[in-house]
Design a protein around this motif. Structure first.
Motif, short mmCIF file in Angstrom:
data_model
loop_
_atom_site.label_atom_id
_atom_site.label_comp_id
_atom_site.label_asym_id
_atom_site.label_seq_id
_atom_site.Cartn_x
_atom_site.Cartn_y
_atom_site.Cartn_z
N ALA A 147 54.63 48.06 71.65
CA ALA A 147 55.87 48.47 72.09
C ALA A 147 55.46 48.71 73.73
CB ALA A 147 55.93 50.01 71.63
N PHE A 148 54.61 49.13 74.27
CA PHE A 148 54.26 49.25 75.96
C PHE A 148 54.34 47.81 76.35
CE2 PHE A 148 52.36 53.33 75.46
CZ PHE A 148 53.43 54.16 75.76
N LEU A 149 53.88 46.82 75.81
CA LEU A 149 54.16 45.37 76.17
C LEU A 149 55.44 44.85 76.01
CD1 LEU A 149 50.75 43.89 74.64
CD2 LEU A 149 51.95 43.12 76.84
N VAL A 150 56.12 45.28 74.94
CA VAL A 150 57.45 44.62 74.99
C VAL A 150 58.37 45.56 76.16
CG1 VAL A 150 59.70 45.22 73.78
CG2 VAL A 150 57.51 44.14 72.61
N GLY A 152 57.24 46.46 79.13
CA GLY A 152 56.72 46.06 80.17
C GLY A 152 57.31 44.70 80.55
N VAL A 153 57.49 43.67 79.34
CA VAL A 153 58.00 42.62 79.46
C VAL A 153 59.44 42.72 79.94
CG1 VAL A 153 58.76 40.42 78.54
CG2 VAL A 153 56.45 41.14 78.35
N ALA A 154 60.22 43.65 79.14
CA ALA A 154 61.70 43.58 79.35
C ALA A 154 61.95 44.17 80.78
CB ALA A 154 62.37 44.77 78.34
N THR A 159 64.10 43.29 86.08
CA THR A 159 64.03 43.39 87.69
C THR A 159 64.06 42.08 88.34
OG1 THR A 159 61.38 43.62 87.50
CG2 THR A 159 62.66 45.58 87.80
N THR A 160 63.50 41.02 87.53
CA THR A 160 63.33 39.63 88.15
C THR A 160 64.90 39.08 88.03
OG1 THR A 160 61.21 39.50 87.11
CG2 THR A 160 62.39 37.40 88.06
#
Length: 166
Positions: A147-150, A152-154, A159-160
């Motif tokens: 969940a934290f990885l998802v 972070g990727v989101a 932001t990009t």
């Protein structure tokens, strides 16, 4: 008269030295290694008992919690005792186990009935059983890490995307 005194002296000597003489034990132990889906840890102690007069008594074990259980005889001079404890209370270290023969067990039961301290009853032998704690799973669950990885990727993607569009 002299024979009676000698016989009485021998009986007193046998009573003072114990029926089984001096006993020594060698202990090996096993503890549950993986407790990720268990609620209790199992410990097994196997001991080889050697008494000075080659006796093989029936044994009873008392654990630090006060519980007294019979010890299983699994072979020539080999005995096994097992117990379980809750995972939250389980820890590694040494457990002191007191062993009693049948007479000692009768004295333990009498002390329990009379409300006396069981620790005052003389044991046949005290053994130290090494126990190990069990693996209880990872500190962080895989679902939480995913969940934290998802997240972070989101966050990185949004932001990009906003930087590219601006």
């Amino acid at each position: 008269m002299y024979r009676q005194l000698v016989a009485l002296w021998l009986i007193a000597l046998m009573g003072a030295s114990g029926v089984y003489g001096s006993c020594k034990a060698t202990v090996s132990s096993f503890s549950t290694q993986d407790a990720t889906i268990l609620t209790q840890l199992a410990h097994v102690a196997e001991l080889t008992l050697q008494c000075s007069n080659s006796a093989q008594p029936s044994l009873f074990a008392e654990f630090p919690c006060g519980k007294v259980v019979p010890v299983a005889k699994v072979g020539d001079s080999k005995y096994q005792v097992s117990w379980v404890e809750d995972i939250k209370q389980g820890s590694s270290g040494n457990v002191q186990v007191r062993l009693f023969d049948e007479d000692g067990y009768a004295n333990v039961r009498k002390a329990q009935r009379d409300g006396d301290k069981v620790s005052s009853v003389k044991s046949l032998l005290d053994i130290t059983v090494p126990t190990k704690s069990a693996y209880k799973g990872p500190w962080i669950k895989a679902e939480l890490l995913a969940a934290f990885l998802v997240g972070g990727v989101a966050y990185f993607a949004f932001t990009t995307k906003s930087k590219v569009q601006a």
